[in-house]
Design a protein around this motif. Structure first.
Motif, PDB file in Angstrom:
ATOM      1  N   LEU A 154      33.269   5.080  17.982  1.00  0.00           N
ATOM      2  CA  LEU A 154      34.052   4.511  16.882  1.00  0.00           C
ATOM      3  C   LEU A 154      34.371   5.547  15.812  1.00  0.00           C
ATOM      4  O   LEU A 154      35.474   5.576  15.255  1.00  0.00           O
TER       5      LEU A 154
ATOM      6  N   LEU B  62      37.682   7.817  15.931  1.00  0.00           N
ATOM      7  CA  LEU B  62      39.014   7.225  15.873  1.00  0.00           C
ATOM      8  C   LEU B  62      39.679   7.449  14.527  1.00  0.00           C
ATOM      9  O   LEU B  62      39.069   7.244  13.469  1.00  0.00           O
TER      10      LEU B  62
ATOM     11  N   TYR C 123      39.166   5.525  10.940  1.00  0.00           N
ATOM     12  CA  TYR C 123      37.978   4.657  10.941  1.00  0.00           C
ATOM     13  C   TYR C 123      36.691   5.448  11.090  1.00  0.00           C
ATOM     14  O   TYR C 123      35.685   4.939  11.599  1.00  0.00           O
TER      15      TYR C 123
ATOM     16  N   TYR D 166      38.520  -1.231  24.101  1.00  0.00           N
ATOM     17  CA  TYR D 166      38.415  -1.456  22.659  1.00  0.00           C
ATOM     18  C   TYR D 166      39.118  -2.738  22.227  1.00  0.00           C
ATOM     19  O   TYR D 166      39.776  -3.405  23.023  1.00  0.00           O
TER      20      TYR D 166
ATOM     21  N   ASN E 294      41.233  -4.594  18.837  1.00  0.00           N
ATOM     22  CA  ASN E 294      41.805  -4.653  17.493  1.00  0.00           C
ATOM     23  C   ASN E 294      41.295  -5.906  16.795  1.00  0.00           C
ATOM     24  O   ASN E 294      40.705  -6.787  17.410  1.00  0.00           O
TER      25      ASN E 294
ATOM     26  N   PRO F  25      36.174  -5.501  14.549  1.00  0.00           N
ATOM     27  CA  PRO F  25      35.503  -4.538  15.423  1.00  0.00           C
ATOM     28  C   PRO F  25      34.043  -4.916  15.629  1.00  0.00           C
ATOM     29  O   PRO F  25      33.463  -5.680  14.852  1.00  0.00           O
TER      30      PRO F  25
ATOM     31  N   CYS G  10      40.687  -3.912  12.041  1.00  0.00           N
ATOM     32  CA  CYS G  10      41.166  -2.629  12.561  1.00  0.00           C
ATOM     33  C   CYS G  10      42.391  -2.775  13.458  1.00  0.00           C
ATOM     34  O   CYS G  10      42.542  -3.772  14.173  1.00  0.00           O
ATOM     35  N   THR G  11      43.227  -1.770  13.413  1.00  0.00           N
ATOM     36  CA  THR G  11      44.291  -1.569  14.393  1.00  0.00           C
ATOM     37  C   THR G  11      44.193  -0.119  14.835  1.00  0.00           C
ATOM     38  O   THR G  11      44.592   0.792  14.108  1.00  0.00           O
ATOM     39  N   PHE G  12      43.627   0.106  16.003  1.00  0.00           N
ATOM     40  CA  PHE G  12      43.334   1.458  16.449  1.00  0.00           C
ATOM     41  C   PHE G  12      44.548   2.124  17.078  1.00  0.00           C
ATOM     42  O   PHE G  12      45.418   1.457  17.655  1.00  0.00           O
ATOM     43  N   ASN G  13      44.600   3.441  16.951  1.00  0.00           N
ATOM     44  CA  ASN G  13      45.672   4.250  17.506  1.00  0.00           C
ATOM     45  C   ASN G  13      45.418   4.495  18.993  1.00  0.00           C
ATOM     46  O   ASN G  13      44.437   5.140  19.361  1.00  0.00           O
TER      47      ASN G  13
ATOM     48  N   ASN H  22      44.294   7.918  20.584  1.00  0.00           N
ATOM     49  CA  ASN H  22      42.933   8.457  20.543  1.00  0.00           C
ATOM     50  C   ASN H  22      42.195   8.304  21.875  1.00  0.00           C
ATOM     51  O   ASN H  22      41.160   8.948  22.084  1.00  0.00           O
TER      52      ASN H  22
ATOM     53  N   LYS I 176      41.927   2.259  25.440  1.00  0.00           N
ATOM     54  CA  LYS I 176      42.672   1.720  24.294  1.00  0.00           C
ATOM     55  C   LYS I 176      42.464   0.208  24.166  1.00  0.00           C
ATOM     56  O   LYS I 176      42.102  -0.469  25.146  1.00  0.00           O
TER      57      LYS I 176
END
Length: 312
Positions: free
Chosen positions: A127, A130, A133, A167, A169, A172, A186-189, A192, A247
């Motif tokens: 985590l 990322l 975050y 993962y 969104n 988390p 969260c909104t992860f890229n 990554n 992702k």
């Protein structure tokens, strides 16, 4: 390829579970608990429902050792998938709504190019790697190690993982302390991912895919609070199985599972066993995977030994 999804719940069928049931090529197995409204799960296409009576009839000793009114009943859904010949098993929570492409980009048992982090410490936190975050940490990561996480040594590497931790969104999977401080959404890229490391990483049982050949070593330990899936993750990696973090494949919405939700303070109490033991546990596992025995209550270890017999 036989593909199953395993879960347990005391909720009525949620939006997430109904969407999983429509995924092409997957069959869901739901292990009911005593408070589950059993009738609501009958007749849902692509869903096999294991009633409490069926679980006790098929696996009486394991059922007694695990007990009732606990999330570790999902072990029985995993076990049933294994007995039905599953090649891969997805393990999910019914408050994680799958995106349309969930399960399409399977990485288990496949050569996969990843962002590979090499560290000197005993444990890696995915985590903190990322973008945006880095202040957060995965549930089960030793809290005393948070300031010392190192992401400086990253290369591209090809691995063949046995576990794919997908993962999420939205909400988390952080521990109660992290949630109290940051209350993150969260909104992860996607850029990554995928991620792996030379050291074990905590991963949960809310949105993962595992291969058949590791089921014997993957067990959600009962009677240890919220470390059930975390210590399962540490143990299965100590046996040489690699995990890849891919992702986000779901929107995590904790309100969907609110029927059985504990308060954040109660969550913290149930995570305390990990707070005081995770660092030493990781050191011991690196030397001998079966050293986990000294950290488990006797009944939990007995359940694990019964699991081993059932998944030979």
């Amino acid at each position: 390829m036989k593909k199953f999804i395993a879960t347990t719940t005391i909720n009525p069928p949620t939006e997430a579970l109904l969407k999983y049931s429509k995924l092409e090529g997957w069959t869901i197995i739901v292990a009911g608990d005593l408070k589950t409204n059993h009738e609501l799960f009958h007749g849902i296409e692509n869903v096999i429902y294991l009633s409490p009576e069926e679980q006790e009839r098929k696996y009486p000793k394991l059922s007694e050792l695990i007990g009732w009114r606990c999330i570790q009943r999902r072990n029985f859904a995993i076990l049933e998938a294994y007995k039905l010949g599953a090649d891969i098993i997805g393990i999910i929570d019914d408050d994680n709504i799958p995106y349309d492409d969930w399960g399409l980009n399977l990485m288990v048992n496949k050569e996969t190019e990843v962002n590979y982090y090499t560290i000197d410490d005993t444990v890696f936190d995915s985590l903190g790697a990322l973008d945006g975050y880095k202040h957060l940490w995965h549930r089960g990561f030793p809290m005393e190690k948070i300031p010392y996480r190192d992401y400086s040594n990253k290369i591209k590497k090809t691995i063949t993982p046995k576990i794919q931790a997908i993962y999420w969104n939205g909400d988390p999977d952080v521990d109660a302390v992290c949630r109290m401080i940051y209350n993150p959404v969260c909104t992860f890229n996607d850029e990554n991912f995928p991620i792996s490391s030379n050291k074990p990483s905590p991963f949960n049982s809310q949105n993962i895919i595992i291969t058949r050949d590791i089921v014997n070593d993957y067990f959600l330990f009962p009677h240890i609070g919220r470390m059930d899936d975390i210590w399962a993750s540490y143990y299965v990696q100590s046996k040489g199985n690699q995990v890849v973090f891919s992702k986000p494949g779901v929107l995590s919405d904790r309100t969907l599972g609110s029927v059985g939700r504990y308060s954040i303070i109660e969550d913290m109490k149930r995570e305390y066993i990990g707070m005081i033991n995770n660092t030493e546990l990781l050191k011991d596992l690196a030397l001998d995977p079966d050293s986990i025995k000294k950290y488990l209550p006797e009944k939990s270890w007995e359940a694990f030994m019964e699991w081993k017999k059932l998944t030979i």
